[in-house]
Design an enzyme around this catalytic site. Structure first.
Site, short mmCIF file in Angstrom:
data_model
loop_
_atom_site.label_atom_id
_atom_site.label_comp_id
_atom_site.label_asym_id
_atom_site.label_seq_id
_atom_site.Cartn_x
_atom_site.Cartn_y
_atom_site.Cartn_z
N ASP A 35 0.81 -1.22 0.00
CA ASP A 35 0.00 0.00 0.00
C ASP A 35 0.84 1.27 0.00
O ASP A 35 2.03 1.24 0.28
CB ASP A 35 -0.82 0.04 1.30
CG ASP A 35 -2.06 -0.81 1.21
OD1 ASP A 35 -2.46 -1.14 0.10
OD2 ASP A 35 -2.61 -1.13 2.27
N LYS A 57 -2.62 4.47 -4.06
CA LYS A 57 -2.98 5.54 -4.99
C LYS A 57 -1.72 6.15 -5.61
O LYS A 57 -0.68 6.22 -4.99
CB LYS A 57 -3.73 6.65 -4.24
CG LYS A 57 -5.11 6.24 -3.83
CD LYS A 57 -5.83 7.36 -3.10
CE LYS A 57 -7.14 6.84 -2.52
NZ LYS A 57 -7.80 7.80 -1.65
N MET A 169 -7.98 8.99 10.23
CA MET A 169 -8.56 9.53 8.99
C MET A 169 -9.48 10.73 9.25
O MET A 169 -10.58 10.80 8.71
CB MET A 169 -9.30 8.43 8.23
CG MET A 169 -8.33 7.40 7.68
SD MET A 169 -9.11 5.80 7.24
CE MET A 169 -9.20 4.97 8.84
#
Lengths: 252, 252
Positions: A35, A57, A169
């Protein structure tokens, strides 16, 4: 060739905070799927021939969907053998580890699990205990945002409670989170934000519910970040000195 | 000779769940002070000449007080150099790590900190995620008993809340804990007890608030143990099979 998938928690950032068991899994991997939150230095534990697949990402590109990652684990296990799925923190604390395990097990591929140090633990890295005798008896760990990016209901509940609150988060929703605590007359409550904790870019800012938004703006804190809210934050030696000024702490 | 104290989290039991950083600290130790909850196999990382001091409880003898442990850290740092204080789990999650750090720092002895995998993470080891998408957004970690051995106020609050509840140090008070949840009409809530998690003696029992006390009696679960209460427990593949019978799970 034996298909196998091992879910490994890479820890919170510092590459030396992976477990011995995680290192052994990496040494025995044929493929590693990793990741964005994983420190790439960890890949040095693999043998040079290992296939390394980045599934986080990328700037300007869509990231892999969870479904695609699930499929990549299975297809690589069937074609290459031992897949290590390397995930930031701990796989089972907001890590979707269970979903990934279930998917792989559906194909009757053997699985293993290696726990990791979660980013939940990061306050301790910077001298902020999650619990301290005489101050608190508990802490409530909450994901601040859901997959649509909205505040979760549990943040609202936690803001009403007496618990020490650990938010993951939540950086992009800091203003909204702070508003929830103010609505409960908690403007003076100590708060710390830890950005990129346990890495060389690590930053900690201290403040109160009333002051933290302005401090974040001045210091320029970036994700990934975790937030801890409660009196235990004030047990840091420099809290009183730093609550009054915009201070960022860069550990050695 | 440089006095130094390094607080190291040993992890939850499995000796391979210590961090690489923790192993490096042990290799560089002159003295190790270790707890009852620490796997003694970890001492094999030390050089043979290291002084090893057990500071946990012994059968029939009083254990060291916190004050005595504090003093032992300082006196050994001054007389021997690098003291590793090896603690079960993570030093800052109900570990009194902050108290120990503060004591040592008062003597101007340099300190370092190595995070550990907490026993909080143990459910993941046995296929029970602490969080799962669509089931929960948070978990509340509570020490069930205070130093007098009584239930903490936060257990009462947690029993009223909608959070997934993770209880440490609660095994001896299981009956009282269960009563609190029953008072909130949560008799059907899934619960798991993990005893000696991640060790070869590890045991997991599944049940509901209504059935768990009887199961614990039949299986004979011992400390250290952690308890997890919430719907996330039912996401274990064997929950429905095992909730109806007295089952203990012994991992390979």
């Amino acid at each position: 060739m034996q298909p196998q998938v091992t879910l490994v928690g890479a820890g919170p950032g510092d590459p030396d905070l992976i477990s011995l068991k995680g290192v052994k899994a990496l040494k025995n991997a044929d493929v590693v799927l990793y990741d964005a939150l994983v420190n790439p230095l960890l890949l040095n534990h693999c043998s040079p021939s290992v296939k390394k697949v980045y599934v986080g990402k990328r700037a300007g590109k869509a990231s892999y969907t969870q479904e695609e990652i699930n499929q990549l684990m299975v297809s690589h296990a069937l074609s290459h053998g031992h897949v290590v799925r390397l995930k930031g923190g701990d796989p089972f604390i907001f890590g979707r580890g269970k979903e990934e395990l279930e998917y792989v097990q559906f194909f009757n591929i053997p699985t293993e699990v290696v726990l990791g140090i979660s980013s939940v633990n990061l306050p301790g890295y910077y001298g902020i205990p999650l619990t301290k005798r005489g101050i608190n008896q508990s802490f409530w760990v909450v994901t601040a945002t859901n997959k649509e990016g909205n505040l979760t209901d549990d943040v609202r509940l936690a803001a009403q409670s007496s618990a020490t609150v650990v938010l993951l988060m939540g950086l992009k929703k800091l203003e909204e989170i702070v508003t929830l605590f103010k609505e409960n007359e908690k403007g003076d409550l100590p708060i710390a934000i830890i950005s990129k904790g346990s890495t060389v870019e690590g930053k900690v800012i201290f403040g109160t519910i009333d002051t933290i938004v302005e401090k974040k703006r001045k210091v320029g804190v970036t994700s990934p970040a975790m937030i801890i809210i409660g009196e235990v934050v004030a047990s840091h030696e420099q809290f009183n000195e730093w609550r009054e000024e915009t201070a960022a702490y860069f550990p050695a």
